[in-house]
Motif scaffolding. Structure first.
Motif, PDB file in Angstrom:
ATOM      1  N   SER A  49       0.825  -1.208   0.000  1.00 41.12           N
ATOM      2  CA  SER A  49       0.000   0.000   0.000  1.00 41.12           C
ATOM      3  C   SER A  49       0.859   1.257   0.000  1.00 41.12           C
ATOM      4  CB  SER A  49      -0.932   0.003   1.209  1.00 41.12           C
ATOM      5  OG  SER A  49      -0.191  -0.105   2.416  1.00 41.12           O
ATOM      6  N   ARG A  50       2.048   1.187   0.612  1.00 39.26           N
ATOM      7  CA  ARG A  50       2.960   2.332   0.562  1.00 39.26           C
ATOM      8  C   ARG A  50       3.372   2.636  -0.880  1.00 39.26           C
ATOM      9  NH1 ARG A  50       7.322   0.643   5.217  1.00 39.26           N
ATOM     10  NH2 ARG A  50       5.831   0.345   6.931  1.00 39.26           N
ATOM     11  N   VAL A  51       3.713   1.567  -1.615  1.00 38.60           N
ATOM     12  CA  VAL A  51       4.114   1.753  -3.009  1.00 38.60           C
ATOM     13  C   VAL A  51       2.967   2.324  -3.833  1.00 38.60           C
ATOM     14  CG1 VAL A  51       4.945   0.593  -5.079  1.00 38.60           C
ATOM     15  CG2 VAL A  51       5.809  -0.095  -2.828  1.00 38.60           C
ATOM     16  N   ALA A  52       1.755   1.815  -3.591  1.00 35.47           N
ATOM     17  CA  ALA A  52       0.596   2.295  -4.344  1.00 35.47           C
ATOM     18  C   ALA A  52       0.313   3.761  -4.035  1.00 35.47           C
ATOM     19  CB  ALA A  52      -0.622   1.439  -4.027  1.00 35.47           C
ATOM     20  N   VAL A  53       0.351   4.120  -2.748  1.00 35.47           N
ATOM     21  CA  VAL A  53       0.104   5.516  -2.367  1.00 35.47           C
ATOM     22  C   VAL A  53       1.184   6.427  -2.917  1.00 35.47           C
ATOM     23  CG1 VAL A  53       0.003   7.102  -0.401  1.00 35.47           C
ATOM     24  CG2 VAL A  53      -1.215   4.919  -0.308  1.00 35.47           C
ATOM     25  N   LEU A  54       2.438   5.957  -2.874  1.00 35.28           N
ATOM     26  CA  LEU A  54       3.538   6.767  -3.404  1.00 35.28           C
ATOM     27  C   LEU A  54       3.381   6.998  -4.905  1.00 35.28           C
ATOM     28  CD1 LEU A  54       6.268   8.144  -2.978  1.00 35.28           C
ATOM     29  CD2 LEU A  54       7.362   5.925  -3.395  1.00 35.28           C
ATOM     30  N   ALA A  55       3.060   5.944  -5.656  1.00 33.04           N
ATOM     31  CA  ALA A  55       2.904   6.073  -7.112  1.00 33.04           C
ATOM     32  C   ALA A  55       1.740   6.992  -7.462  1.00 33.04           C
ATOM     33  CB  ALA A  55       2.709   4.699  -7.738  1.00 33.04           C
ATOM     34  N   CYS A  56       0.612   6.820  -6.756  1.00 33.21           N
ATOM     35  CA  CYS A  56      -0.548   7.681  -7.024  1.00 33.21           C
ATOM     36  C   CYS A  56      -0.254   9.130  -6.669  1.00 33.21           C
ATOM     37  CB  CYS A  56      -1.758   7.180  -6.244  1.00 33.21           C
ATOM     38  SG  CYS A  56      -2.393   5.580  -6.806  1.00 33.21           S
ATOM     39  N   SER A  57       0.474   9.335  -5.566  1.00 36.33           N
ATOM     40  CA  SER A  57       0.812  10.705  -5.158  1.00 36.33           C
ATOM     41  C   SER A  57       1.714  11.377  -6.189  1.00 36.33           C
ATOM     42  CB  SER A  57       1.499  10.687  -3.795  1.00 36.33           C
ATOM     43  OG  SER A  57       0.653  10.124  -2.818  1.00 36.33           O
ATOM     44  N   ILE A  58       2.694  10.625  -6.679  1.00 37.64           N
ATOM     45  CA  ILE A  58       3.612  11.190  -7.675  1.00 37.64           C
ATOM     46  C   ILE A  58       2.859  11.562  -8.946  1.00 37.64           C
ATOM     47  CG2 ILE A  58       5.532  10.612  -9.211  1.00 37.64           C
ATOM     48  CD1 ILE A  58       6.757   9.021  -6.935  1.00 37.64           C
ATOM     49  N   TYR A  59       1.980  10.671  -9.406  1.00 35.94           N
ATOM     50  CA  TYR A  59       1.219  10.955 -10.618  1.00 35.94           C
ATOM     51  C   TYR A  59       0.295  12.146 -10.423  1.00 35.94           C
ATOM     52  CZ  TYR A  59       1.788   7.982 -14.690  1.00 35.94           C
ATOM     53  OH  TYR A  59       2.242   7.435 -15.863  1.00 35.94           O
ATOM     54  N   LEU A  60      -0.402  12.183  -9.289  1.00 36.60           N
ATOM     55  CA  LEU A  60      -1.339  13.277  -9.029  1.00 36.60           C
ATOM     56  C   LEU A  60      -0.616  14.609  -8.941  1.00 36.60           C
ATOM     57  CD1 LEU A  60      -4.207  14.211  -8.368  1.00 36.60           C
ATOM     58  CD2 LEU A  60      -3.728  13.713  -5.954  1.00 36.60           C
ATOM     59  N   VAL A  61       0.485  14.648  -8.216  1.00 37.93           N
ATOM     60  CA  VAL A  61       1.256  15.883  -8.090  1.00 37.93           C
ATOM     61  C   VAL A  61       1.823  16.293  -9.448  1.00 37.93           C
ATOM     62  CG1 VAL A  61       3.322  16.897  -7.073  1.00 37.93           C
ATOM     63  CG2 VAL A  61       1.793  15.522  -5.662  1.00 37.93           C
ATOM     64  N   GLY A  62       2.259  15.299 -10.232  1.00 31.75           N
ATOM     65  CA  GLY A  62       2.777  15.614 -11.561  1.00 31.75           C
ATOM     66  C   GLY A  62       1.739  16.260 -12.447  1.00 31.75           C
ATOM     67  N   PHE A  63       0.494  15.771 -12.425  1.00 30.82           N
ATOM     68  CA  PHE A  63      -0.563  16.356 -13.240  1.00 30.82           C
ATOM     69  C   PHE A  63      -0.957  17.741 -12.722  1.00 30.82           C
ATOM     70  CE2 PHE A  63      -1.642  11.925 -14.669  1.00 30.82           C
ATOM     71  CZ  PHE A  63      -1.402  12.170 -16.005  1.00 30.82           C
ATOM     72  N   ILE A  64      -0.944  17.932 -11.411  1.00 23.76           N
ATOM     73  CA  ILE A  64      -1.265  19.252 -10.857  1.00 23.76           C
ATOM     74  C   ILE A  64      -0.217  20.278 -11.282  1.00 23.76           C
ATOM     75  CG2 ILE A  64      -1.446  20.564  -8.711  1.00 23.76           C
ATOM     76  CD1 ILE A  64      -2.705  18.092  -7.433  1.00 23.76           C
TER      77      ILE A  64
END
Length: 246
Positions: free
Chosen positions: A55-70
Motif C-alpha cells: 500500500s505504501r508503493v501504491a500511495v507513493l505512485a498515485c501521489s507522484i502521478y497526481l502531483v505531476g498532473f497538478i
C-alpha cells in the motif's frame, strides 16, 4: 498554441509511450524531495494510517502521478498568462512584420499566384475604391503572399504538440524545485534555485515565442514557396484533366 489534452484509450504507439512517464518527472521531484526533507513526518503518517508494504508503493505512485498532473496544469496556466502578458507588451511596441515585401512584388511570383488563384481572386488595381491603386495593389499581393504560404503548409504544424508537452513538464519540474527551495532546507542551496529559474524562464515563454516568430518570419524561402505553388497548380491540372477510357 497550448498543448492539447486528449483522453484516448486506443493503442499507444511506441513513439508516444514516453508520455505515460512524463508526470513522474515533476511529481517524483516534488514528492521525493519532500520525503527526503521530512522523513520523520512521512514515517509518522505511515504509522498513523497503517500502511503496509504494497500500500505504501501504491500511495507513493498515485501521489507522484497526481502531483505531476497538478504541476502540469499549473505550468499550462503560467504559460497562458505569460503569452497574454508578453503579447500585450511586445505586439504593442514591436509589432512583427514579415520581411517579404520584395518577394511579394516579384513579377514571377505574381504570375504564378494569378494562375493559381484565377481571375476572380487575383488582385486588381480597382479592388478598393478611394485608395491609391499602386499601394492597394501591393498590399493585397503581400496579404496573399502570407495567406498562400499558410495554404501551402496547411498540413505542417509550426511545432508539434509533443514538443509543447515536454516543455510543459520541464516547466512543471522547475516549479517543483522552486517549491522545494523555499519550503525545505534546500533553501541554502542556490544551485537548486538556478536550475529552477532556468527551467521556468526557458519554457514559460515558448508558446509566445513560437507565435511571435511565426508572425515575424516566413516559413518558406521565396524559391521554395514558388516551387511548391507551381506544384500545387500541376497537381490541380492533373486531377482536373479528363481521363481517357480504354
Amino acid at each position: 498554441m497550448l498543448p492539447e489534452i486528449h483522453v484516448n484509450f486506443g493503442p499507444v504507439t511506441f513513439e508516444r509511450i514516453y508520455q505515460i512517464f512524463l508526470p513522474l518527472i515533476p511529481g517524483g521531484t516534488l514528492v521525493g524531495g519532500l520525503i527526503l526533507a521530512y522523513p520523520q513526518r512521512v514515517h509518522d503518517a505511515e504509522v498513523t494510517i497503517g500502511l503496509g508494504r504494497y500500500s505504501r508503493v501504491a500511495v507513493l505512485a498515485c501521489s507522484i502521478y497526481l502531483v505531476g498532473f497538478i504541476l502540469y496544469g499549473f505550468s499550462l496556466m503560467i504559460s497562458a498568462n505569460c503569452t497574454v502578458f508578453l503579447s500585450n507588451i511586445v505586439y504593442k511596441f514591436w509589432p512583427p512584420n514579415r520581411p517579404n515585401e520584395a518577394a511579394s512584388k516579384s513579377w514571377v511570383w505574381r504570375r504564378v499566384a494569378s494562375e493559381f488563384l484565377g481571375p476572380s481572386l487575383s488582385p486588381s488595381a480597382s479592388t478598393v475604391p478611394g485608395a491609391p491603386p499602386a499601394y492597394t495593389f501591393d498590399v493585397e499581393w503581400r496579404d496573399l503572399y502570407n495567406i498562400l504560404q499558410d495554404y501551402i503548409l496547411r498540413g505542417v504544424v509550426i511545432l508539434t504538440n509533443e514538443f509543447f508537452l515536454v516543455f510543459a513538464y520541464l516547466q512543471a519540474t522547475g516549479w517543483a524545485l522552486f517549491y522545494l527551495y523555499w519550503k525545505t532546507p534546500l533553501r541554502g542551496h542556490w544551485s537548486v534555485l538556478v536550475v529552477s529559474a532556468t527551467l521556468i524562464l526557458s519554457t514559460a515563454p515558448v508558446t509566445f515565442t513560437t507565435n511571435y516568430f511565426y508572425w515575424k518570419y516566413d516559413r518558406l524561402t521565396p524559391w521554395d514557396f514558388l516551387a511548391r505553388l507551381i506544384n500545387e497548380i500541376k497537381i490541380r491540372e492533373k486531377s482536373s484533366a479528363p481521363t481517357s477510357q480504354i
